[in-house]
Design a protein around this motif. Structure first.
Motif, mmCIF file in Angstrom:
data_model
loop_
_atom_site.group_PDB
_atom_site.id
_atom_site.type_symbol
_atom_site.label_atom_id
_atom_site.label_comp_id
_atom_site.label_asym_id
_atom_site.label_seq_id
_atom_site.Cartn_x
_atom_site.Cartn_y
_atom_site.Cartn_z
ATOM 1 N N MET A 93 0.841 -1.199 0.000
ATOM 2 C CA MET A 93 0.000 0.000 0.000
ATOM 3 C C MET A 93 0.871 1.243 0.000
ATOM 4 O O MET A 93 1.863 1.330 0.694
ATOM 5 C CB MET A 93 -0.902 -0.012 1.250
ATOM 6 C CG MET A 93 -1.650 1.262 1.493
ATOM 7 S SD MET A 93 -2.675 1.154 2.995
ATOM 8 C CE MET A 93 -3.273 2.821 3.071
ATOM 9 N N GLU B 12 1.577 4.355 1.456
ATOM 10 C CA GLU B 12 1.215 4.776 2.812
ATOM 11 C C GLU B 12 0.602 6.172 2.832
ATOM 12 O O GLU B 12 1.210 7.126 2.383
ATOM 13 C CB GLU B 12 2.447 4.765 3.714
ATOM 14 C CG GLU B 12 2.907 3.361 4.072
ATOM 15 C CD GLU B 12 1.925 2.667 4.992
ATOM 16 O OE1 GLU B 12 1.175 3.369 5.690
ATOM 17 O OE2 GLU B 12 1.898 1.437 4.988
ATOM 18 N N ARG C 3 -15.609 -4.019 5.519
ATOM 19 C CA ARG C 3 -15.021 -5.337 5.771
ATOM 20 C C ARG C 3 -15.674 -6.416 4.909
ATOM 21 O O ARG C 3 -14.996 -7.327 4.427
ATOM 22 C CB ARG C 3 -15.153 -5.692 7.258
ATOM 23 C CG ARG C 3 -14.238 -4.899 8.172
ATOM 24 C CD ARG C 3 -14.186 -5.541 9.550
ATOM 25 N NE ARG C 3 -15.499 -5.605 10.173
ATOM 26 C CZ ARG C 3 -16.038 -4.640 10.911
ATOM 27 N NH1 ARG C 3 -15.366 -3.516 11.106
ATOM 28 N NH2 ARG C 3 -17.235 -4.781 11.455
ATOM 29 N N SER D 117 -14.300 -6.056 1.426
ATOM 30 C CA SER D 117 -12.894 -6.438 1.425
ATOM 31 C C SER D 117 -12.744 -7.954 1.540
ATOM 32 O O SER D 117 -11.922 -8.567 0.841
ATOM 33 C CB SER D 117 -12.162 -5.746 2.566
ATOM 34 O OG SER D 117 -10.798 -6.110 2.586
ATOM 35 N N THR D 118 -13.543 -8.557 2.420
ATOM 36 C CA THR D 118 -13.489 -10.015 2.574
ATOM 37 C C THR D 118 -13.924 -10.714 1.307
ATOM 38 O O THR D 118 -13.316 -11.707 0.880
ATOM 39 C CB THR D 118 -14.395 -10.450 3.746
ATOM 40 O OG1 THR D 118 -13.938 -9.834 4.947
ATOM 41 C CG2 THR D 118 -14.384 -11.957 3.921
ATOM 42 N N GLN E 164 -11.156 -10.690 -1.188
ATOM 43 C CA GLN E 164 -10.104 -11.659 -0.896
ATOM 44 C C GLN E 164 -10.503 -13.079 -1.267
ATOM 45 O O GLN E 164 -9.653 -13.897 -1.630
ATOM 46 C CB GLN E 164 -9.752 -11.597 0.597
ATOM 47 C CG GLN E 164 -9.115 -10.287 1.024
ATOM 48 C CD GLN E 164 -9.011 -10.178 2.536
ATOM 49 O OE1 GLN E 164 -9.180 -11.169 3.253
ATOM 50 N NE2 GLN E 164 -8.735 -8.985 3.037
ATOM 51 N N TYR F 17 -2.876 -1.088 -2.857
ATOM 52 C CA TYR F 17 -3.792 -0.845 -1.741
ATOM 53 C C TYR F 17 -4.476 -2.119 -1.239
ATOM 54 O O TYR F 17 -5.578 -2.059 -0.698
ATOM 55 C CB TYR F 17 -4.857 0.169 -2.155
ATOM 56 C CG TYR F 17 -4.303 1.536 -2.443
ATOM 57 C CD1 TYR F 17 -3.922 2.379 -1.419
ATOM 58 C CD2 TYR F 17 -4.139 1.967 -3.760
ATOM 59 C CE1 TYR F 17 -3.400 3.635 -1.681
ATOM 60 C CE2 TYR F 17 -3.621 3.225 -4.032
ATOM 61 C CZ TYR F 17 -3.245 4.053 -2.990
ATOM 62 O OH TYR F 17 -2.730 5.287 -3.258
ATOM 63 N N ARG F 18 -3.817 -3.247 -1.375
ATOM 64 C CA ARG F 18 -4.430 -4.494 -0.914
ATOM 65 C C ARG F 18 -4.731 -4.430 0.584
ATOM 66 O O ARG F 18 -5.729 -4.949 1.068
ATOM 67 C CB ARG F 18 -3.499 -5.667 -1.217
ATOM 68 C CG ARG F 18 -4.166 -7.022 -1.027
ATOM 69 C CD ARG F 18 -3.238 -8.146 -1.449
ATOM 70 N NE ARG F 18 -2.879 -8.056 -2.849
ATOM 71 C CZ ARG F 18 -3.644 -8.499 -3.842
ATOM 72 N NH1 ARG F 18 -4.816 -9.031 -3.578
ATOM 73 N NH2 ARG F 18 -3.242 -8.396 -5.084
ATOM 74 N N THR F 19 -3.845 -3.798 1.349
ATOM 75 C CA THR F 19 -4.083 -3.551 2.778
ATOM 76 C C THR F 19 -4.271 -2.052 2.942
ATOM 77 O O THR F 19 -3.319 -1.294 2.831
ATOM 78 C CB THR F 19 -2.889 -4.028 3.623
ATOM 79 O OG1 THR F 19 -2.655 -5.410 3.363
ATOM 80 C CG2 THR F 19 -3.168 -3.829 5.101
ATOM 81 N N ASP G 155 -6.140 1.523 8.045
ATOM 82 C CA ASP G 155 -5.104 1.897 8.994
ATOM 83 C C ASP G 155 -5.328 1.152 10.310
ATOM 84 O O ASP G 155 -6.466 1.069 10.795
ATOM 85 C CB ASP G 155 -5.134 3.409 9.226
ATOM 86 C CG ASP G 155 -3.941 3.885 10.022
ATOM 87 O OD1 ASP G 155 -3.907 3.614 11.236
ATOM 88 O OD2 ASP G 155 -3.047 4.514 9.443
#
Length: 515
Positions: free
Chosen positions: A1, A3, A97, A100-101, A104, A257-259, A262
């Motif tokens: 990512m 930052e 979430r 995002s889940t 994945q 930006y996979r993660t 913050d």
């Protein structure tokens, strides 16, 4: 990512933003079960499994500054405007979430990438709304104020702004894609859109002249599942080939930006639900007329509670639409031990649990039952409740009780709280009284605060350090318990005489009847 502006470690539950030396116990202490604290935490955290709140309710901070800040946080979260802002943020984070889940776990990379873009867009919108909403509110907690200011700087930073701009550009580029799907027999072909006519509009116009009244709708059921089937996946693959530049940008974005959440934001999202869950639990009781207050926590041993009650019992009784009985109690000066006597099933154990529960949750920084409370900041809490005889230890019940009490007394300090319920009831009364008096004298010498529920009235008058409390019965019906616990000299005979009078079997009544 790439930052964004990095925030310092910030917490709304711990003083320094870390939990250094503040780990929850590996196994719940004995008093969790004895005092029904485990039941209360279970009820409080029900519905909040995603946040793993139970460990947060198992860490006592033992610092006045932390407890003061937690009380300020509770007041802020209880504020309608701030509470609404936090609930809106929590909803946004749940959606983030979920997307995002899904990204994945998605089998199709292009679909996963698109869902990640949606998740990041949701995340950015949620943070921006939170900062705006909190900016318009009056915040009392320095922790929440620091967090708000940090997030405001964070989302204004060049890294976060660049991420948001790229998300907006990608969503616009993806929304602008047009393509045509040709289906012939078992073949599906994807090609670029070439201004083909809209056959839906043409057919509608053609049959318009035949329409008589409002026709019966024949709607096609469309599969709206977020999971693509193989055909849809191949079509998307074809679309990606036709729009290679846009999808190359999308792939590069995913790598960067996979993660994207913050750690401070993720931590806030979890920790803020410590307050949300507790307030939700207590608000249900408050709506039924039960009072809650912000306790004063003191280092001295003067304790005063007005209208306290057992939280676990109240939760159960309110579910059954039954009345909850409240009690007052206090310790002043040299007083250290509350000795509770009275008839069986009169609320003595419930009172002992109330005393322990109120101290535990007050030391967590939570609101507590009652209209007012001044409680002790303890270092450790101990309980001694009856246990079944353990065959594996090869010890008798009395021996086991003595071993447990000895360990308790060795570990207790002047700042400890000890709650004992019917100790030494496995032996003869004379021996039980001798042992119990010796234990209470050790507690007095140690200077600890204690509650002792007992059938031995003589324990209530060991000295000025002991206070006699008695569970009461209804004046008009001595066989019925009122569940009120009051300061009163222990005199078990009073109840026996009252019941005998009710059933006309006192000496005088029997004599009159015989005559």
């Amino acid at each position: 990512m790439a930052e964004p502006a990095t925030m310092h470690s910030i917490s709304v539950l711990f003083a320094d933003g870390t939990q250094e030396g503040m780990k929850p116990p590996h196994d719940p202490p004995d008093y969790f079960g004895d005092l029904a604290i485990d039941q209360i935490i279970e009820a409080v955290t029900a519905g909040f499994a995603d946040y793993d709140l139970k460990p947060l309710f198992s860490i006592i901070p033992h610092e006045h500054a932390v407890i003061d800040e937690r009380q300020a946080m509770f007041r802020d979260v209880a504020d309608p405007a701030i509470g609404a802002a936090i609930r809106k943020f929590a909803t946004s984070m749940r959606a983030t979430r979920e997307r995002s889940t899904f990204a994945q776990k998605s089998y199709y990379p292009h679909q996963a990438a698109a869902r990640l873009v949606e998740a990041i867009d949701q995340y950015g919108d949620g943070l921006a709304a939170l900062v705006e909403d909190l900016g318009a509110a009056t915040i009392g907690s320095s922790w929440l104020s620091v967090f708000r200011d940090a997030v405001q700087s964070h989302i204004a930073g060049p890294g976060f702004v660049a991420m948001r701009e790229e998300v907006a550009g990608l969503r616009a580029a993806l929304a602008a894609i047009r393509y045509t799907v040709l289906i012939r027999d078992n073949n599906v072909t994807v090609r670029g859109f070439e201004d083909e006519p809209d056959y839906n509009a043409i057919i509608t116009a053609l049959f318009q002249k035949f329409q008589q009244g409002s026709g019966k709708p024949h709607e096609l059921e469309i599969d709206r599942s977020p999971v693509m089937n193989q055909v849809a996946g191949e079509i998307l693959h074809g679309v990606a080939k036709l729009n290679a530049d846009v999808f190359a940008r999308l792939d590069a974005f995913v790598i960067r930006y996979r993660t994207f959440i913050d750690p401070v934001i993720a931590r806030f999202d979890r920790e803020i639900h410590f307050y949300v869950a507790w307030l939700g639990f207590t608000d249900r009781m408050a709506k039924a007329g039960l009072a809650f207050c912000y306790p004063v926590l003191a280092d001295d041993h003067n304790i005063r509670v007005e209208s306290g009650f057992d939280l676990a019992l109240a939760h159960k009784l309110l579910g059954e639409h039954r009345i909850v009985v409240v009690n007052d109690f206090h310790l002043d000066g040299v007083e250290r031990i509350l000795v509770v006597t009275g008839p069986n099933q009169g609320g003595k154990t419930t009172f002992a649990r109330t005393f322990g529960q109120m101290h535990y949750f007050a030391n967590l920084g939570c609101t507590v039952p009652g209209t007012a409370a001044r409680l002790h900041m303890f270092d450790r809490m101990f309980t001694h409740f009856e246990r079944e005889e353990a065959l594996t230890t090869l010890r008798g019940k009395l021996h086991d009780d003595l071993v447990r009490v000895h360990a308790l007394l060795d570990a207790a300090t002047a700042d400890s709280i000890i709650i004992m319920n019917e100790i030494f009831n496995s032996t003869a009364l004379r021996d039980a009284s001798f042992l119990a008096q010796a234990v209470l004298r050790r507690i007095i010498a140690r200077g600890a605060i204690a509650v002792c529920v007992t059938f031995m009235d003589e324990l209530a008058s060991l000295g000025p350090e002991t206070v006699s409390l008695t569970s009461m019965v209804l004046p008009d019906d001595p066989a019925e318990r009122s569940f009120k616990i009051v300061r009163r000299r222990a005199d078990g005979l009073a109840y026996a005489l009252s019941i005998a009078e009710k059933h006309r079997v006192t000496y005088q009544r029997l004599k009159e009847r015989l005559q």
